[in-house]
Design a protein around this motif. Structure first.
Motif: not given
Length: 417
Positions: A144, A147, A150
């Motif tokens: 993960q 993702s 950011t």
């Protein structure tokens, strides 16, 4: 039982008062009154309110268990190992698909997990403007991360401050980042000075703070920052390990961890060695003391030698570094004639033609390894493989905070009498 015995004593005193004169009676009455009050107080303390546990048991059982439980000592205090991955867009490309970075971190996690003591723990976290825990196992954490990366902006000094502030006698931080270092004022020297200031203050608050910097190379597939440039090539990332010396040493000595460079910085360790003699009568006053007349003389080359041992448990260096004689600084006229390392003990022999009374100090001096210079990139665009923007200035900033206090990793002190 105490209350009952006190009441009986008070009764006995009252019973015999008829045989005494009036003054004696007053005194005994006062004693009787005092003992009666004492009896009442003791009876209340033994019959106070009971806080049951639902099974008819009171707190006395629980208190007894707590008192008898041994307290932790520095050798058995549980350790918390905190993995922290910087979740900015510049790190995202390291976690694209089945990247090498994922494999490296999984290997590091597994080898550490194998070495944990019973009550030790590992936590997984993301870090940027704050530390965000990840409540799952290492596999979904790594999957993960792509993702989760950011954040559009990273303030590296704030991240470093949070990371080393979380490290203490009970905690170790493993901070993962690309460690690209740029200055918003256009001067890496100015930015480097700020890093030195940051770590100098950190060492005041945590005098035992040590740091190991490990370099790894990985495939990268994403946007390279600064600039947001599409990039698909090998680039370095780094794991900085913060904590006290013994715990950082445990991490960097994990088996099968192949890195592309390592630098260790720690507060200077002052060592008093154990002098080795051929027989008991030659022993000096105490450890670190030796009489000049007790040096061993070599008949063939007319030199005198002295052998001593010292522990390496708090020295965060590998065997090859310890054996590097060129890294030691000795007084004029002294040389290291032999050096051996076995487990966590070093045996060293020094030699000279003229041992004389005084202080003998052997210093292991701190030095930046060549890989720091070789990894540095200063320019625009995507750096060449194996290089990181401004990493030399960043590492030098930290390095200066340590050597400004003392330029030695450790010193060995011997008094010659």
């Amino acid at each position: 039982m105490v209350a009952k015995q006190t009441s009986e004593i008070a009764f006995m005193v009252t019973d015999i008062h008829v045989k005494l004169n009036q003054n004696e009676l007053r005194l005994l009455c006062r004693i009787s009154l005092f003992l009666s009050v004492l009896s009442l107080v003791l009876s209340f303390s033994s019959c106070g309110p009971k806080h049951g546990n639902g099974n008819g048991e009171n707190d006395s059982t629980i208190i007894s268990a707590i008192v008898e439980t041994p307290t932790n000592t520095p050798t058995n205090i549980p350790t918390n190992y905190h993995f922290m991955v910087e979740n900015s867009g510049s790190v995202k490309g390291y976690f694209n698909g089945n990247s090498k970075a994922k494999a490296i971190l999984k290997n590091l996690y597994d080898r550490l997990d194998e070495q944990l003591n019973v009550d030790d723990t590992i936590t997984l976290n993301y870090i940027n403007t704050s530390i965000t825990p990840f409540h799952a196992s290492i596999e979904p954490f790594l999957q993960q991360t792509w993702s989760k990366c950011t954040a559009s902006f990273t303030k590296l000094d704030d991240i470093l401050s949070m990371a080393f502030s979380a490290a203490n006698s009970e905690s170790v931080t493993l901070l993962v980042s690309d460690y690209c270092f740029a200055s918003n004022v256009g001067s890496l020297e100015t930015a480097k000075s700020g890093i030195t200031n940051l770590f100098t203050k950190g060492l005041k608050d945590n005098t035992g703070l040590s740091v190991a910097i490990l370099k790894f190379n990985s495939d990268f597939n994403g946007k390279y920052y600064p600039g947001g440039l599409l990039c698909k090539q090998n680039l370095p990332f780094y794991v900085w390990v913060f904590g006290n010396a013994a715990k950082v040493k445990k991490v960097i000595e994990l088996p099968n961890i192949i890195n592309n460079g390592i630098l260790v910085l720690q507060p200077t360790e002052t060592i008093t060695p154990e002098i080795q003699f051929s027989n008991a009568r030659m022993k000096g006053k105490s450890a670190g003391f030796v009489k000049v007349s007790m040096w061993k003389k070599d008949r063939h080359n007319d030199t005198y030698s002295l052998t001593y041992k010292f522990p390496l448990s708090n020295i965060i260096m590998d065997k090859d570094a310890i054996l590097n004689r060129n890294a030691y600084k000795l007084p004029l006229g002294y040389i290291i004639s032999n050096i051996e390392v076995e487990k966590d003990t070093c045996t060293m022999t020094i030699a000279t033609k003229r041992p004389s009374p005084g202080k003998l100090c052997i210093e292991y001096q701190s030095k930046l390894p060549n890989w720091v210079e070789e990894s540095n990139f200063e320019g625009t665009g995507v750096p060449p493989e194996g290089k990181t923007l401004g990493v030399k200035s960043l590492i030098e900033g930290v390095y200066n905070a340590y050597i400004n206090k003392d330029n030695n990793i450790f010193t060995i002190n011997i008094t010659l009498q």
